[in-house]
Scaffold this active site. Sequence first.
Site, PDB file in Angstrom:
ATOM      1  N   ASP A  69      -8.284  12.284 -14.517  1.00  0.00           N
ATOM      2  CA  ASP A  69      -7.749  11.691 -13.294  1.00  0.00           C
ATOM      3  C   ASP A  69      -6.515  12.433 -12.800  1.00  0.00           C
ATOM      4  O   ASP A  69      -6.294  12.578 -11.599  1.00  0.00           O
ATOM      5  CB  ASP A  69      -7.404  10.223 -13.528  1.00  0.00           C
ATOM      6  CG  ASP A  69      -8.642   9.342 -13.620  1.00  0.00           C
ATOM      7  OD1 ASP A  69      -9.747   9.844 -13.328  1.00  0.00           O
ATOM      8  OD2 ASP A  69      -8.512   8.162 -13.988  1.00  0.00           O
ATOM      9  N   ASP A 183      13.281  -4.548 -11.903  1.00  0.00           N
ATOM     10  CA  ASP A 183      13.091  -3.148 -12.301  1.00  0.00           C
ATOM     11  C   ASP A 183      12.621  -2.272 -11.150  1.00  0.00           C
ATOM     12  O   ASP A 183      12.671  -1.045 -11.252  1.00  0.00           O
ATOM     13  CB  ASP A 183      12.075  -3.059 -13.441  1.00  0.00           C
ATOM     14  CG  ASP A 183      12.666  -3.496 -14.773  1.00  0.00           C
ATOM     15  OD1 ASP A 183      13.879  -3.778 -14.817  1.00  0.00           O
ATOM     16  OD2 ASP A 183      11.920  -3.553 -15.762  1.00  0.00           O
ATOM     17  N   THR A 194      -5.878   0.247 -10.538  1.00  0.00           N
ATOM     18  CA  THR A 194      -6.197   0.224 -11.962  1.00  0.00           C
ATOM     19  C   THR A 194      -5.225   1.078 -12.774  1.00  0.00           C
ATOM     20  O   THR A 194      -5.473   1.356 -13.953  1.00  0.00           O
ATOM     21  CB  THR A 194      -7.636   0.726 -12.202  1.00  0.00           C
ATOM     22  OG1 THR A 194      -7.809   2.003 -11.566  1.00  0.00           O
ATOM     23  CG2 THR A 194      -8.651  -0.239 -11.635  1.00  0.00           C
ATOM     24  N   ALA A 195      -4.123   1.505 -12.150  1.00  0.00           N
ATOM     25  CA  ALA A 195      -3.144   2.355 -12.831  1.00  0.00           C
ATOM     26  C   ALA A 195      -1.854   1.560 -13.089  1.00  0.00           C
ATOM     27  O   ALA A 195      -1.891   0.497 -13.679  1.00  0.00           O
ATOM     28  CB  ALA A 195      -2.896   3.618 -12.008  1.00  0.00           C
TER      29      ALA A 195
END
Length: 300
Positions: A69, A183, A194-195
């Site tokens: 990827d 943060d 999906t990351a």
Amino acid sequence: MRTLIAISNSKPGAIDKCAMLVAYLQAQGVQTETVNVDRLVWDDPITYETVPECVENDEVDLVITLGGDGTILRTARILTGKDVPILGINLGNLGFLANDVNDNLIELTSMALAGELVEERRTNLQCDIICENETDWVAEGTQKTRPSFFALNEVAITRGGSGIMLDMMLDISGAAVGRFKGDGMIIATATGSTAYSLAAGGPIVAPSFRGLIVQPLASHTISARTILTNENDIVQLKLVLDKNNQVKRIPAVYVDGMEAGLDGEITTVYVRRGKVPTTLLYKEANTTIRKATATFFRGL
């Protein structure tokens, strides 16, 4: 027809597969050029010194990536603004964006040349960053002082190495959403759902979704929730100033995992949908959803 092969030499078997692919393409009369994406990991994501000449001159019709990827993310960046399809071949581990071909590399390449693969036009991101003592050219509609940053997965505004929580105001297309301390914030595409966004508690979103995912990072409030925007919305994150009109806490900005190299301290970040989508080629439809199901829900 001209093809660019983007290869990660660090992946096992990549060099052998590249040689086989070049031999096949040349036998088909297809002009072929190769580039090692390992040297495309530049410190400043807006520096394009390593862009292949065929891309700069709009002389490439298909890009084939051999890697994982990350190889696709780096390749998509050098194709910013170019409507050129990418055929990703997975030589890595997970490979959400690439095709798992096993021994069918030539067959898949042949289908790509014949136009027989499924095209998925993925939304990408354009990120503009305003630094201290700069005119806000986005808000004022004036000439840019630096190029936009490109991301296929996400733009992440984080507390960086300071370890101190950020204090930010979130607006979406001029509508004030609220003040967030924490943060940071992730603005992701459906491809990036999906990351990093998923790891922060965000949803898995179908690749056809064209809006943005706004995902707070460890926000110090129970009211922080994921927001899905319309496709034409502009997300604005503005750092809160102290009584001396100075940014209270300095963030770091990462585009697809690479830190944005800037000379000044960041005050405002704008993220919107890119003008030209990234086209990925697949043998079958719904590849991402099937991989997400197998990876994250296999225990159900």
